[in-house]
Scaffold this active site. Sequence first.
Site, short mmCIF file in Angstrom:
data_model
loop_
_atom_site.label_atom_id
_atom_site.label_comp_id
_atom_site.label_asym_id
_atom_site.label_seq_id
_atom_site.Cartn_x
_atom_site.Cartn_y
_atom_site.Cartn_z
CB CYS A 109 -20.32 -16.66 -23.95
SG CYS A 109 -21.82 -15.86 -24.50
CG HIS A 110 -19.71 -11.98 -25.93
ND1 HIS A 110 -20.93 -12.58 -25.67
CD2 HIS A 110 -19.92 -11.14 -26.96
CE1 HIS A 110 -21.82 -12.12 -26.51
NE2 HIS A 110 -21.24 -11.23 -27.31
#
Length: 182
Positions: A109-110
């Site tokens: 994800c991030h």
Amino acid sequence: MPTTPKALIVATHGFEQSELFEPRRALLDAGVDVRLASLALDPIQGTILDEKADTITPDALIADMRVDDFDMLVLPGGVANPDKLRTDAATVRLVRDFMAAGKPVAAICHGPWLLAEAEVVDGRTVTAWPSIRTDLRHAGATVIDKEVAVDGNLITSRQPEDLPAFNAALLAALGVEQRADA
């Protein structure tokens, strides 16, 4: 008798709950020795999207971790978690050390923001949450839109929905399988 693989998860407040807890559970269920390191030893607050979720207490401080003590590094996402960790010199150094050692580094994800900050994605193929893909391209990565990208020792995924593929890639990188009794 073979040694038990050891994985290090690095996180702080604002981690996406499923992106820490689900890989951790998959690794533990496969018999991997898993440690969680953070910036402090106080419980860290997870999130589900932007809402507060469960907490977890770290086992150790990131600053005390050494690449030689582990076989894998896992970097969960959430927006605040990697954004805070990429300003911590010890965390950035640890990411660089794992990559330099050729040990598996997995970010979802991030989480790949840390990879860009550590300057370890130039020439690598990665995937990530859409809003950080430009940052990864600027760091020299080739960004693809797939549930999991494996480029040598580097494993990346886009989002919580990709966790089954991400977790399978983690286990494959360590050469372990989920135990039947798990």
